[in-house]
Design a protein around this motif. Sequence first.
Motif, PDB file in Angstrom:
ATOM      1  N   SER A  24      35.016  42.724  49.976  1.00 15.92           N
ATOM      2  CA  SER A  24      34.762  44.169  49.884  1.00 15.92           C
ATOM      3  C   SER A  24      34.286  44.553  48.484  1.00 15.92           C
ATOM      4  O   SER A  24      33.365  45.357  48.324  1.00 15.92           O
ATOM      5  N   GLU A  25      34.921  43.952  47.464  1.00 18.17           N
ATOM      6  CA  GLU A  25      34.540  44.231  46.084  1.00 18.17           C
ATOM      7  C   GLU A  25      33.127  43.729  45.791  1.00 18.17           C
ATOM      8  O   GLU A  25      32.323  44.418  45.149  1.00 18.17           O
TER       9      GLU A  25
ATOM     10  N   LYS B 148      30.600  45.960  47.419  1.00 21.96           N
ATOM     11  CA  LYS B 148      30.501  47.232  46.689  1.00 21.96           C
ATOM     12  C   LYS B 148      29.629  47.063  45.439  1.00 21.96           C
ATOM     13  O   LYS B 148      28.769  47.898  45.156  1.00 21.96           O
ATOM     14  N   ARG B 149      29.825  45.970  44.725  1.00 18.33           N
ATOM     15  CA  ARG B 149      29.041  45.727  43.501  1.00 18.33           C
ATOM     16  C   ARG B 149      27.569  45.488  43.810  1.00 18.33           C
ATOM     17  O   ARG B 149      26.688  45.968  43.097  1.00 18.33           O
TER      18      ARG B 149
ATOM     19  N   LEU C  87      34.891  53.371  50.868  1.00 21.52           N
ATOM     20  CA  LEU C  87      35.695  52.415  50.106  1.00 21.52           C
ATOM     21  C   LEU C  87      37.171  52.553  50.454  1.00 21.52           C
ATOM     22  O   LEU C  87      37.875  51.560  50.671  1.00 21.52           O
TER      23      LEU C  87
ATOM     24  N   LEU D  69      38.247  40.538  48.154  1.00 24.41           N
ATOM     25  CA  LEU D  69      37.188  40.088  47.246  1.00 24.41           C
ATOM     26  C   LEU D  69      35.808  40.334  47.851  1.00 24.41           C
ATOM     27  O   LEU D  69      34.868  40.720  47.153  1.00 24.41           O
TER      28      LEU D  69
END
Length: 315
Positions: free
Chosen positions: A304-305, A308-309, A260, A302
């Motif tokens: 990447s987020e 990750k989620r 991350l 956004l």
Amino acid sequence: MSAIKTPSPSRFFTIGLVTSWYSSNIGVLLLNKYLLSNYGFKYPIFLTMCHMTACALLSYIAIAWLKMVPMQTIRSRVQFFKIAALSFIFCGSVVSGNISLRYLPVSFNQAIGATTPFFTAVFAYLMTLKKEAWLTYITLIPVVTGVIIASGGEPSFHLFGFIMCIGATAARALKTVVQGILLSSEGEKLNSMNLLLYMAPIAVVLLLPATLYMEDNVVGITIALARQDFGIVWLLLFNSALAYFVNLTNFLVTKHTSALTLQVLGNAKGAVAVVVSILIFRNPVSVTGMAGYTLTVIGVILYSEAKKRSTKSLT
């Protein structure tokens, strides 16, 4: 009184690594631009071959002599051909990227390069039928839209340079996907330093005939330039060593930080490169172009987020 906390040596080490990674990445990008555009050394394939030669030699020194990582061996002819295929794609990416720097400013080059997640998602779906969550695909809309806006507002837009840069970005994404497919079994996995050790010499073999055929008498011209100004030799040597240092620091940052953290740092690195290149080369930048690039960076963050989620929800 409470004691004042001082950063641990490991914190200083990590900061030093990240600084080295940023410096080498941005440094090799700016030097490539200077050599290929401002200096007038119009031989991107030969320059890439110099980079790969340095990567081959320095990888061997780092692994075989300095023992930075254990040496991993190629276990089969099939694995060798897989690495050769990756090397071919890697060559295409680097050569196309260097060609684009002849025609495009670094700032616009980085804006296009930020669309790598879009191409990665496309290739992952086409080659593995791997689907992402719908939210992940939605975040790719501002990534692509930003580049379209930036292209329309770019004062130094050049169609051939743009096509080469898109090709370089797509090839970079393709290499990531293909690497995941080809070297996915436990017996074939190589860390990035060992992979570079085997890819770089293959790349040199691939690039040598291309250089001789497409960049006629480049060696003779380089020698003639060196006689006039020996500084070109030092520039090529330093630039080539820096190209290896990019790979080395990327490996070390990956090893000493989380995935991350690497994503976040990578997103910020492009923005830093844009600012530094504008300050150095003074290339004109429009408000529309900067707005487009900003939208692309926001889209990448956004994305990447969202990734990750979706990963967390699967675990």
